[in-house]
Enzyme design. Structure first.
Site, PDB file in Angstrom:
ATOM      1  N   THR A  28       0.824  -1.214   0.000  1.00  0.00           N
ATOM      2  CA  THR A  28       0.000   0.000   0.000  1.00  0.00           C
ATOM      3  C   THR A  28       0.851   1.254   0.000  1.00  0.00           C
ATOM      4  OG1 THR A  28      -1.785  -1.126   1.127  1.00  0.00           O
ATOM      5  CG2 THR A  28      -1.753   1.252   1.341  1.00  0.00           C
ATOM      6  N   TYR A  71      -7.739   0.087  -4.342  1.00  0.00           N
ATOM      7  CA  TYR A  71      -6.544   0.672  -4.965  1.00  0.00           C
ATOM      8  C   TYR A  71      -5.628  -0.476  -5.381  1.00  0.00           C
ATOM      9  CZ  TYR A  71      -4.638  -0.377  -0.378  1.00  0.00           C
ATOM     10  OH  TYR A  71      -4.267  -1.035   0.755  1.00  0.00           O
ATOM     11  N   SER A 113       1.716  -7.739  -0.759  1.00  0.00           N
ATOM     12  CA  SER A 113       2.570  -8.687  -0.029  1.00  0.00           C
ATOM     13  C   SER A 113       1.920 -10.051   0.122  1.00  0.00           C
ATOM     14  CB  SER A 113       2.965  -8.113   1.327  1.00  0.00           C
ATOM     15  OG  SER A 113       1.851  -7.998   2.169  1.00  0.00           O
ATOM     16  N   THR A 150       1.515  -4.407   4.071  1.00  0.00           N
ATOM     17  CA  THR A 150       1.311  -4.689   5.498  1.00  0.00           C
ATOM     18  C   THR A 150       0.718  -6.072   5.759  1.00  0.00           C
ATOM     19  OG1 THR A 150      -0.854  -3.644   5.462  1.00  0.00           O
ATOM     20  CG2 THR A 150       1.017  -2.263   6.107  1.00  0.00           C
ATOM     21  N   ASP A 151       0.055  -6.657   4.735  1.00  0.00           N
ATOM     22  CA  ASP A 151      -0.677  -7.905   5.010  1.00  0.00           C
ATOM     23  C   ASP A 151       0.234  -9.048   5.454  1.00  0.00           C
ATOM     24  OD1 ASP A 151      -3.012  -6.641   4.515  1.00  0.00           O
ATOM     25  OD2 ASP A 151      -3.313  -7.434   2.507  1.00  0.00           O
ATOM     26  N   LYS A 190      -0.016  -7.727  12.792  1.00  0.00           N
ATOM     27  CA  LYS A 190      -1.067  -6.849  12.251  1.00  0.00           C
ATOM     28  C   LYS A 190      -2.386  -7.236  12.906  1.00  0.00           C
ATOM     29  CE  LYS A 190      -3.008  -4.993   7.993  1.00  0.00           C
ATOM     30  NZ  LYS A 190      -3.067  -5.019   6.535  1.00  0.00           N
ATOM     31  N   GLU A 196      -3.364 -13.396  20.967  1.00  0.00           N
ATOM     32  CA  GLU A 196      -2.234 -13.524  21.891  1.00  0.00           C
ATOM     33  C   GLU A 196      -2.411 -14.813  22.666  1.00  0.00           C
ATOM     34  OE1 GLU A 196       0.428 -10.935  22.751  1.00  0.00           O
ATOM     35  OE2 GLU A 196      -0.149 -10.749  20.672  1.00  0.00           O
TER      36      GLU A 196
HETATM   37  N1  GLU Z   1      -2.573  -6.389   0.341  1.00  0.00           N
HETATM   38  C1  GLU Z   1      -1.587  -5.400   0.088  1.00  0.00           C
HETATM   39  C2  GLU Z   1      -0.232  -5.790   0.636  1.00  0.00           C
HETATM   40  O1  GLU Z   1      -0.102  -6.429   1.654  1.00  0.00           O
HETATM   41  C3  GLU Z   1      -1.967  -4.079   0.618  1.00  0.00           C
HETATM   42  C4  GLU Z   1      -2.010  -4.021   2.117  1.00  0.00           C
HETATM   43  C5  GLU Z   1      -1.067  -3.032   2.678  1.00  0.00           C
HETATM   44  O2  GLU Z   1       0.072  -2.888   2.247  1.00  0.00           O
HETATM   45  O3  GLU Z   1      -1.510  -2.349   3.594  1.00  0.00           O
HETATM   46  O4  GLU Z   1       0.730  -5.427   0.017  1.00  0.00           O
END
Ligand code: GLU
Length: 356
Positions: free
Chosen positions: A46, A60, A93, A126-127, A199, A312
């Site tokens: 992202t 996006y 990702s 982030t995924d 995450k 957790e």
């Molecule tokens: N699904 C995408 C990834 O992990 C976008 C999520 C993100 O980066 O926040 O690259």
């Protein structure tokens, strides 16, 4: 005849190399001898995402913008470090594979070996960011800071968090205070240990957390403030990847009422060399599921790690296989893959995971 074939072969190899070189993009900021050198490896996500509208933060395309644009979007970066930006991949990702992560780790190993490189930043989706971060934490043995950074809003959005996150990540990678802290995760001004950070929310800016362990520090005005002196997470081990060419398949199975016990068998038949269970509670798997696991361990000598589907928790040795202790399934999976590649026996793997 043979001369002709060899000449054609050499020509093809050169052609491929030229193509690869032309595909690999890089970007450097003007050199300032007073600043530290930081290498930024761009993987996509992202932070490099683009939408049709500045209001769009859900629909996006991740991995649309190259490293040069990411760096140009943060002119203040030039005052913090000399940046050598390298595009490794550019994708969401979720599509990264263990082979991509192994390649990235080897690039970083080569980079941190250079005496003039102070730190490393990895821009990443982030995924699956926490998986890559965990892999790097287990395989890069250096005091130099390695900082994995992402964003929750695409680069085109109002209030995009990517530029500030990237600036902060470079500040963290440039700081001597960041030395000896292992791989770090930076988003939303917080610095976390890759070993614990996960995450927790699919949408919000404050998604990355390490609940029980807490964050290591925060960044204010491009200066990191650490709450503690450098420390090594309990249970962290190191794997040498120098000779690892390929990682084995390890699958994660999810626990739920009425789970299909045969899925574990299918995973092994499809090539899994180890399994990680996202068990209910701490290590609960169904009785019929445990019977299948038990015969897989007996007949195939397969390491099975019991982790937890809860956010957790502590999976202890009240299970048939190897408890993951505090590691969540996705972090336990990379640890198990590295242990299998390094030739550890099931008993050795038990020792690796155990927290004394
Ligand atoms: N699904 C995408 C990834 O992990 C976008 C999520 C993100 O980066 O926040 O690259």
């Amino acid at each position: 005849m043979w001369g002709f074939i060899v000449t054609c072969g050499i020509f093809l190899v050169l052609l491929c190399q030229l193509r690869l070189l032309s595909k690999r993009k890089s970007k450097s900021t003007p050199y300032n001898a007073l600043l530290p050198n930081v290498t930024v490896f761009a993987m996509g996500g992202t932070i490099a995402g683009c939408a049709n509208s500045s209001l769009e933060i859900v629909n996006y395309i991740p991995g649309s913008v190259g490293i040069e644009k990411l760096i140009e979007a943060v002119p203040a970066i030039k005052a913090i470090a000399n940046i050598n930006g390298v595009q490794v991949t550019n994708m969401g990702s979720e599509n990264l594979t263990p082979a991509d992560v192994l390649k990235l780790a080897k690039l970083i190993l080569a980079e941190v070996a250079k005496p003039n490189v102070h730190g490393i930043v990895i821009t990443h989706g982030t995924d699956s960011l926490e998986e890559t971060a965990m892999f790097l934490d287990l395989t890069i043995s250096t005091a130099k800071p390695i900082v994995v950074v992402g964003a929750m809003r695409p680069s085109t959005a109002i209030g995009a968090d990517g530029p500030m996150n990237l600036l902060n990540a470079v500040a963290v990678a440039s700081s001597n205070q960041s030395m000896g802290r292992g791989t770090l995760v930076l988003l939303n001004d917080r610095i976390g240990s890759a070993f614990y950070t996960t995450k927790t929310n699919g949408n919000t800016l404050d998604t990355f957390k390490s609940y029980e362990a807490g964050s290591l520090g925060i960044v204010l005005n491009q200066k990191p403030f650490y709450f503690f002196s450098p420390a090594v997470p309990t249970g962290k081990v190191f794997f040498d990847i120098y000779n690892i060419k390929q990682l084995p398949r390890v699958d994660i199975l999810y626990g739920y009422q009425g789970l299909n016990p045969k899925l574990a068998e299918s995973a092994v038949h499809l090539g899994a060399k180890g399994l990680v269970l996202a068990a209910m509670g701490a290590t609960s798997w169904t009785d019929d599921g445990n019977e299948v696991i038990s015969s897989l361990i007996r007949e195939h000598n397969i390491p099975v790690v019991y982790s937890h589907r809860t956010a957790e928790g502590y999976s202890s040795n009240s299970c048939l296989g190897i408890p993951s202790y505090f590691l969540n399934p996705q972090k336990a999976r990379y640890m198990l893959m590295l242990a299998i590649s390094s030739g550890y026996s099931i008993r050795d793997i038990e020792g690796l995971f155990s927290i004394k």
